[in-house]
Design an enzyme around this catalytic site. Structure first.
Site, mmCIF file in Angstrom:
data_model
loop_
_atom_site.group_PDB
_atom_site.id
_atom_site.type_symbol
_atom_site.label_atom_id
_atom_site.label_comp_id
_atom_site.label_asym_id
_atom_site.label_seq_id
_atom_site.Cartn_x
_atom_site.Cartn_y
_atom_site.Cartn_z
ATOM 1 C CE1 TYR A 286 -33.931 -51.322 -4.354
ATOM 2 C CE2 TYR A 286 -35.992 -52.101 -3.778
ATOM 3 C CZ TYR A 286 -35.273 -51.217 -4.581
ATOM 4 O OH TYR A 286 -36.160 -50.163 -4.894
ATOM 5 C CD GLU A 293 -35.330 -45.934 1.283
ATOM 6 O OE1 GLU A 293 -36.597 -45.574 0.860
ATOM 7 O OE2 GLU A 293 -34.340 -46.274 0.821
HETATM 8 C C1 LIG Z 1 -44.852 -43.302 -9.671
HETATM 9 C C2 LIG Z 1 -44.128 -43.079 -8.651
HETATM 10 C C3 LIG Z 1 -44.196 -44.418 -7.636
HETATM 11 C C4 LIG Z 1 -43.615 -44.003 -6.219
HETATM 12 C C5 LIG Z 1 -43.441 -45.389 -5.569
HETATM 13 C C6 LIG Z 1 -42.976 -44.983 -4.437
HETATM 14 C C7 LIG Z 1 -42.206 -46.419 -3.743
HETATM 15 C C8 LIG Z 1 -41.243 -46.053 -2.941
HETATM 16 C C9 LIG Z 1 -40.368 -47.519 -2.913
HETATM 17 C C10 LIG Z 1 -39.036 -47.062 -2.602
HETATM 18 C C11 LIG Z 1 -38.127 -48.272 -2.523
HETATM 19 C C12 LIG Z 1 -36.599 -47.832 -2.786
HETATM 20 C C13 LIG Z 1 -35.775 -48.397 -1.733
HETATM 21 C C14 LIG Z 1 -34.304 -48.042 -1.886
HETATM 22 O O1 LIG Z 1 -34.228 -46.439 -1.936
HETATM 23 C C15 LIG Z 1 -33.507 -48.709 -1.081
HETATM 24 C C16 LIG Z 1 -32.347 -48.818 -1.433
HETATM 25 O O2 LIG Z 1 -31.686 -48.589 -2.512
HETATM 26 S S1 LIG Z 1 -31.321 -49.826 -0.471
HETATM 27 C C17 LIG Z 1 -29.815 -50.279 -1.470
HETATM 28 C C18 LIG Z 1 -29.932 -51.285 -2.373
HETATM 29 N N1 LIG Z 1 -30.379 -50.887 -3.538
HETATM 30 C C19 LIG Z 1 -30.223 -51.530 -4.701
HETATM 31 O O3 LIG Z 1 -29.593 -52.278 -4.862
HETATM 32 C C20 LIG Z 1 -31.067 -50.681 -5.836
HETATM 33 C C21 LIG Z 1 -29.933 -50.023 -6.534
HETATM 34 N N2 LIG Z 1 -30.786 -49.405 -8.028
HETATM 35 C C22 LIG Z 1 -30.946 -50.136 -8.929
HETATM 36 O O4 LIG Z 1 -30.178 -51.336 -9.098
HETATM 37 C C23 LIG Z 1 -31.626 -49.321 -10.133
HETATM 38 O O5 LIG Z 1 -31.760 -48.000 -9.454
HETATM 39 C C24 LIG Z 1 -32.682 -50.074 -10.581
HETATM 40 C C25 LIG Z 1 -33.753 -49.048 -11.251
HETATM 41 C C26 LIG Z 1 -33.614 -50.487 -9.509
HETATM 42 C C27 LIG Z 1 -32.444 -51.124 -11.713
HETATM 43 O O6 LIG Z 1 -31.806 -50.550 -12.552
HETATM 44 P P1 LIG Z 1 -31.728 -50.841 -14.205
HETATM 45 O O7 LIG Z 1 -33.063 -51.099 -14.454
HETATM 46 O O8 LIG Z 1 -31.237 -49.788 -14.730
HETATM 47 O O9 LIG Z 1 -31.190 -52.193 -14.363
HETATM 48 P P2 LIG Z 1 -29.834 -52.560 -14.864
HETATM 49 O O10 LIG Z 1 -28.660 -52.193 -14.047
HETATM 50 O O11 LIG Z 1 -29.755 -54.245 -15.195
HETATM 51 O O12 LIG Z 1 -29.625 -51.928 -16.285
HETATM 52 C C28 LIG Z 1 -30.210 -52.205 -17.356
HETATM 53 C C29 LIG Z 1 -29.516 -51.862 -18.761
HETATM 54 O O13 LIG Z 1 -29.314 -50.599 -18.651
HETATM 55 C C30 LIG Z 1 -27.820 -50.113 -18.658
HETATM 56 N N3 LIG Z 1 -27.893 -49.041 -17.661
HETATM 57 C C31 LIG Z 1 -28.720 -48.596 -16.733
HETATM 58 N N4 LIG Z 1 -28.064 -47.599 -16.153
HETATM 59 C C32 LIG Z 1 -27.083 -47.130 -16.914
HETATM 60 C C33 LIG Z 1 -26.320 -46.054 -16.920
HETATM 61 N N5 LIG Z 1 -26.356 -45.214 -15.740
HETATM 62 N N6 LIG Z 1 -25.103 -46.035 -17.649
HETATM 63 C C34 LIG Z 1 -24.973 -46.917 -18.500
HETATM 64 N N7 LIG Z 1 -25.654 -48.124 -18.541
HETATM 65 C C35 LIG Z 1 -26.909 -47.830 -17.957
HETATM 66 C C36 LIG Z 1 -27.247 -51.353 -18.106
HETATM 67 O O14 LIG Z 1 -26.069 -51.184 -18.448
HETATM 68 C C37 LIG Z 1 -27.969 -52.573 -18.662
HETATM 69 O O15 LIG Z 1 -27.707 -52.718 -20.148
HETATM 70 P P3 LIG Z 1 -27.467 -54.079 -20.516
HETATM 71 O O16 LIG Z 1 -28.618 -54.777 -20.391
HETATM 72 O O17 LIG Z 1 -26.938 -53.873 -21.852
HETATM 73 O O18 LIG Z 1 -26.344 -54.652 -19.907
#
Ligand SMILES: CCCCCCCCCCCCC[C@@H](O)CC(=O)SCCNC(=O)CCNC(=O)[C@H](O)C(C)(C)COP(=O)(O)OP(=O)(O)OC[C@H]1O[C@@H](n2cnc3c(N)ncnc32)[C@H](O)[C@@H]1OP(=O)(O)O
Length: 362
Positions: A286, A293
């Protein structure tokens, strides 16, 4: 008590607050006659015991009153008998006579002392309460449909990002550093598709289809799409920069683990290694992604200044136009705020996930 000239089997016993368990060592038992009469258990049966194939019998006067009904179940190796105490309580011994009958011994496989038995009882009650509580929560009639939809969404994203990752890796091996310069032209279409589709990730929590907040995916999707469609998409000069390679590679590296993790969650399955990767890889990726970026944003500032693309026309008194580069400078600061919010969110999600797993293991 056992009478003289009769064969007595070995009998093992244990108790709980409400019942007595007896295990009679008699294999292939037949013609069983087991009853409680005047607080005495009478047992008679044929089978293979300590003295070979024979008829065995014993009787046992209980210390305190028991109920007349007896349940028993014979297996190939033994006969298990359960007798209910008339009043719940803990007995000091089993038999009315003070000296323990010779054929009787504690059943250490089932033996519990009073406090352990109370604990067992409490656990049973808790389990029962939990089942009762869960059975009162109405089941979601659309659960199957929701899981099917999420599974398909995650599958499509997984295929898209896998294609990107494999394609870039193969090109890197074949072309070496030359592959850095035309990443955008070979990958952008699929990346556009995946990132437009990713808007669904903001909608899902808003519709309560997944258990997470709206802000973290909004920051994630907005941040990536701003970079993809505006900084790279609107400026051809940005498209052949090596930084595009690093951005796309970092994005796809996390996604080829994140989406299969979600797919498994949709079918209530978990692979420990995949869970660990999903909740650990972001720690280095991240910040690296945000740095890459930020480099792209900084590189694009002079290009936007020069080309005047997306510049805002101003009233004549204030000048000709406001360069988009001012927005980009502001965006650079917002990016690090976004990184902070999502880094904290992912840290919390990681802690929640691994704490829940530890609890399960205990
Ligand atoms: C208002 C506008 C504001 C604008 C601000 C602009 C700021 C810009 C900043 C930008 C920075 C971005 C940088 C980024 O682009 C860089 C990169 O990506 S580098 C590569 C590394 N990146 C990552 O590691 C991030 C990957 N992404 C994520 O992890 C997610 O998108 C994130 C939203 C960050 C977190 O995910 P989430 O909140 O969903 O957490 P979990 O994965 O733990 O999920 C929680 C529970 O929900 C269930 N879930 C979620 N999605 C799904 C799905 N698609 N299908 C099924 N289930 C899903 C998941 O299973 C969890 O359930 P449980 O707790 O029961 O297990």
């Amino acid at each position: 008590m056992s009478r003289e000239n009769t064969l007595t089997p070995h009998v093992y016993w244990a108790q709980r607050h409400g019942e007595i368990y007896l295990r009679v060592e008699l294999s292939d038992a037949q013609n069983l006659n087991i009853r409680v009469q005047e607080n005495t258990l009478c047992f008679k049966g044929q089978g293979h015991g300590a003295k070979g194939e024979n008829e065995y019998e014993f009787s046992l006067d209980f210390l305190k009153p028991v109920k007349a009904e007896v349940t028993h179940r014979s297996t190939q190796r033994q006969v298990n008998i359960t007798v209910k105490k008339r009043e719940r309580g803990w007995w000091d011994r089993l038999a009315a006579q003070e000296r323990k009958p010779l054929f009787l011994a504690p059943d250490f496989d089932r033996w519990l002392d009073e406090s352990d038995a109370e604990m067992e009882l409490r656990e049973k009650e808790e389990k029962l309460n939990k089942i009762l509580f869960e059975s009162r929560i109405p089941k979601d009639p659309y659960l199957g449909l929701k899981k099917g939809y999420l599974f398909m969404y995650n599958l499509v994203q997984f295929l898209g990002f896998s294609w990107i990752f494999v394609n870039m890796t193969v090109r890197l091996f074949i072309l070496g550093q030359d592959s850095f310069y035309d990443t955008f032209h070979t990958i952008a279409d699929v990346m556009y598709f995946c990132q437009i589709l990713a808007v669904i990730e903001v909608v899902n929590p808003a519709l309560r289809l997944v258990r997470t907040g709206v802000l973290p995916p909004l920051i994630q999707v907005f941040g990536r799409n701003f970079l993809l469609f505006i900084i790279l998409g609107a400026q051809e000069d940005m498209q052949n920069k090596p930084v595009v390679f690093f951005i796309f590679y970092l994005w796809s590296t996390i996604e080829i683990f994140r989406y299969p993790f979600y797919m498994l969650a949709c079918i209530d399955t978990e692979w420990k290694l995949l869970t660990w990767l999903r909740y650990s890889l972001w720690i280095p990726l991240y910040p690296l992604g945000v740095i890459a970026e930020a480099v792209a944003v900084i590189q694009s500032i002079p290009i936007f200044d020069e080309t005047k693309v997306l510049s805002l026309p101003l009233p004549r008194a204030l000048g000709t136009s406001l360069s988009f580069s001012y927005i980009l400078q502001l965006y650079l600061a917002v990016m690090f705020l976004g990184l902070f919010i999502n880094f904290r969110h992912l840290y919390k999600m990681r802690k929640r996930r691994f704490r829940a797993k530890k609890k399960k293991a205990n």
